[in-house]
Structure formats: structure tokens, C-alpha cells
Design a protein around this motif. Structure first.
Motif, mmCIF file in Angstrom:
data_model
loop_
_atom_site.group_PDB
_atom_site.id
_atom_site.type_symbol
_atom_site.label_atom_id
_atom_site.label_comp_id
_atom_site.label_asym_id
_atom_site.label_seq_id
_atom_site.Cartn_x
_atom_site.Cartn_y
_atom_site.Cartn_z
ATOM 1 N N PRO A 134 0.815 -1.218 0.000
ATOM 2 C CA PRO A 134 0.000 0.000 0.000
ATOM 3 C C PRO A 134 0.851 1.272 0.000
ATOM 4 O O PRO A 134 1.940 1.287 0.573
ATOM 5 C CB PRO A 134 -0.792 -0.112 1.306
ATOM 6 N N LYS A 135 0.331 2.310 -0.657
ATOM 7 C CA LYS A 135 1.049 3.588 -0.736
ATOM 8 C C LYS A 135 0.820 4.419 0.520
ATOM 9 O O LYS A 135 1.638 5.232 0.891
ATOM 10 C CB LYS A 135 0.579 4.365 -1.966
ATOM 11 N N SER A 136 -0.357 4.221 1.138
ATOM 12 C CA SER A 136 -0.649 4.946 2.378
ATOM 13 C C SER A 136 -1.555 4.073 3.230
ATOM 14 O O SER A 136 -2.144 3.106 2.739
ATOM 15 C CB SER A 136 -1.372 6.257 2.059
ATOM 16 N N LYS A 137 -1.655 4.432 4.501
ATOM 17 C CA LYS A 137 -2.493 3.665 5.417
ATOM 18 C C LYS A 137 -3.953 3.673 4.943
ATOM 19 O O LYS A 137 -4.651 2.678 5.023
ATOM 20 C CB LYS A 137 -2.395 4.282 6.816
ATOM 21 N N GLU A 138 -4.360 4.845 4.429
ATOM 22 C CA GLU A 138 -5.757 5.030 4.027
ATOM 23 C C GLU A 138 -6.109 4.195 2.800
ATOM 24 O O GLU A 138 -7.245 3.768 2.637
ATOM 25 C CB GLU A 138 -6.038 6.510 3.707
ATOM 26 N N SER A 139 -5.129 3.970 1.925
ATOM 27 C CA SER A 139 -5.436 3.260 0.684
ATOM 28 C C SER A 139 -5.221 1.751 0.815
ATOM 29 O O SER A 139 -5.247 1.027 -0.167
ATOM 30 C CB SER A 139 -4.556 3.794 -0.454
ATOM 31 N N MET A 140 -5.011 1.285 2.026
ATOM 32 C CA MET A 140 -4.737 -0.147 2.220
ATOM 33 C C MET A 140 -5.920 -1.016 1.835
ATOM 34 O O MET A 140 -7.024 -0.791 2.314
ATOM 35 C CB MET A 140 -4.422 -0.396 3.690
ATOM 36 N N ILE A 141 -5.681 -1.999 0.965
ATOM 37 C CA ILE A 141 -6.740 -2.961 0.635
ATOM 38 C C ILE A 141 -6.331 -4.381 1.007
ATOM 39 O O ILE A 141 -7.072 -5.328 0.821
ATOM 40 C CB ILE A 141 -7.109 -2.902 -0.865
#
Ligand code: HEC
Length: 262
Positions: free
Chosen positions: A55-62
């Protein structure tokens, strides 16, 4: 198809290798092969797994970052061949019965099966993951020695215990009973027990009754316990097994310090 993938990987690997070629001038042919194999493994892993697992950021984690996946698999599968088998088997057919990361399943849903990846490619990927340190996403804490539970210690709910569903409570009681009545003769007894107890414990995180911050705290509680159970599955000696079991026992007894029945 396999050949195309391999050629692609070799081409990708060789782009990097152009820069590396000078560096490799005085390296033996055997060592060069190791470098090329590692490059191929890395490129394939990037190609097929990073899209979800880096993931690029915590928020974009899938999905959980790949190094976390490795943290969950390596203790249970310390032997390379077994590790490869487990990873290949998972990627081809993920299902809840096999899951080693129930927290991730609950958070992100079950991984979609990647049946289009040839099995030989998967084996290269799994071998790469086993043999190499997996990079962490940029936003992630770079301190290598920290693990999830140190980043997310369990806390109380403003001084009060968290209220969790009956199922979780019953499960912890059952696990405690299993530990109390366990008798071991050999390290394989511990390994089998590790599988059994982990199997029975997954519901703690999978039970949908617990939500929000309560679930997060269950996740924090479960993290170390889960790690110990995974270590038990791959344990190599009776002494080590006994030590791990003592830690599991202590952790189970501490459950009621943080949680109570809702
Ligand atoms: C489309 C997104 C996606 C891709 C591509 C993907 N994964 Fe996953 N993976 C997930 C998600 C989401 C989870 C967490 C939920 C779970 O465990 O099922 C996961 C979990 C896992 C787990 C842990 C399973 C467990 O026991 O809980 C392994 C191992 C894994 N992935 C390996 C791989 C490998 C190796 C690749 C590349 C070949 C890959 N994944 C590609 C989404 C993906």
C-alpha cells in the motif's frame, strides 16, 4: 504463457542488471545466478502481489503489507518447501478454513484467488518471499524490531473493560481448557496442538458481533497470541514448545483484565 512470463521477468530483471553488470564483473557465475534468481523473484512478486500488498498509504490499504504476511507464515512454515506449498496453495485457493490472518480477512475481506498465475511463477514468488527481507511500505514504521502489538498496545476503554460478545468469551474459555488439559510427549504434539488451538481461536477476530474500537482492541489482544500459536505450529523442540505454551497460557488468563461480557 509460462515462457512469456519468464521472458518478461528476465527482461525486467535484465534492465536492472545493465547497471549491475559492472558491479558483477568479479563475481562468480554461481553467485551471479543467485542474483538473477533473486531479481526474477522480486520482479514477479512486484508484478503479481504488490498491487494489493504494497500500500502507498495507510488510508489506501486494501490488503496487509507483504512483510506482515511473511511474519504470519514463516513461524508456522520454517522449512522452505512447506512455506512454498502453503503460499501457492493459498494464492490458488484462498478460503477461510486455511486463513492464517483472520484479522486481515475481517478488515479487507478474503483475498480473491489468483488462478491465472502459473504455478511455477507462484513458486518463484514464494521462494523469493521466504529467502529475502521484504521491503516495508514507505509510510510504515521503519524500525525493524517493532511488531504490530508494540505499535498498537492494548488499552482499556477509559479505564473500563471492553464489552465483547458471548462467542468470544466462550472461545477464550475453551482455549484455556484446551491448554490446561494438553499433554505433550514430542515436538510434533506441540505442532499439532498449535494448529488445533489456532483453528479454534480464529473466531475471536472473525465473529462479526464485535465492531469498531472493541474489535480493534481484540485485534491488539490477539496479535501476540496469534504469533505464539503460529510459532507453536512450527516449533522444533519440546522445551521451546513448553515456553510458548506458557506464554499462551498467560495471555489467555489476561483476557479478563481487558474484556467482559456485553
Ligand atoms: C487483488 C488483491 C490481491 C492480490 C493481487 C494479492 N493478494 Fe494476497 N491478500 C489480499 C487480501 C485482501 C488479503 C487479506 C485477507 C486474507 O487473508 O484473505 C490477502 C492475504 C494474503 C495472504 C495471507 C492469507 C491468510 O492466511 O490470511 C497471503 C499468504 C497472500 N495474500 C499472498 C499473496 C501473494 C503471494 C500474492 C501475489 C502472487 C497476492 N497475495 C496477491 C489481496 C490480494
Amino acid at each position: 504463457m509460462k515462457i512469456i512470463v519468464l521472458i518478461l521477468a528476465l527482461t525486467l530483471a535484465s534492465c536492472d542488471s545493465v547497471n549491475n553488470r559492472n558491479k558483477l564483473k568479479n563475481v562468480s557465475n554461481e553467485d551471479k545466478k543467485i542474483v538473477i534468481k533473486r531479481d526474477i523473484g522480486y520482479e514477479l512478486t512486484k508484478q503479481y502481489c504488490y498491487i494489493c500488498h504494497m500500500p502507498k498509504s495507510k488510508e489506501s490499504m486494501i490488503a496487509p503489507p507483504l512483510f506482515r504476511v511473511k511474519e504470519h507464515y514463516k513461524p508456522s512454515y520454517p522449512v522452505k518447501e512447506e512455506f512454498i506449498k502453503a503460499i501457492v496453495n493459498w494464492v490458488q485457493n484462498p478460503n477461510e478454513d486455511k486463513v492464517m490472518m483472520p484479522g486481515a480477512v475481517r478488515k479487507f475481506n478474503l483475498m480473491p484467488s489468483q488462478t491465472y498465475i502459473p504455478v511455477d511463477t507462484l513458486k518463484l514468488i514464494a521462494a523469493y518471499i521466504f529467502e529475502n527481507e521484504i521491503e516495508r511500505p514507505g509510510f510504515h514504521n521503519r524500525n525493524r524490531n517493532r511488531n504490530r502489538s508494540e505499535d498498537n498496545p492494548i488499552t482499556l476503554d477509559n479505564g473500563a473493560k471492553w464489552k465483547v460478545g458471548n462467542k468470544v468469551f466462550a472461545t477464550v474459555a475453551k482455549l484455556q481448557k484446551m491448554v490446561d488439559s494438553f499433554e505433550a510427549g514430542s515436538s510434533s504434539d506441540y505442532q499439532e496442538f498449535g494448529k488445533k488451538i489456532f483453528e479454534s481461536s480464529k473466531v475471536i477476530l472473525l465473529d462479526k458481533e464485535n465492531k469498531g474500537e472493541t474489535w480493534e482492541q481484540l485485534h491488539n489482544y490477539f496479535n501476540k497470541l496469534e504469533g505464539d500459536m503460529h510459532s507453536l505450529i512450527g516449533v522444533k523442540s519440546v522445551d521451546e514448545g513448553e515456553l510458548i505454551l506458557q506464554r499462551i497460557n498467560k495471555k489467555l488468563s489476561s483476557f479478563s483484565d481487558y474484556f467482559e461480557k456485553s
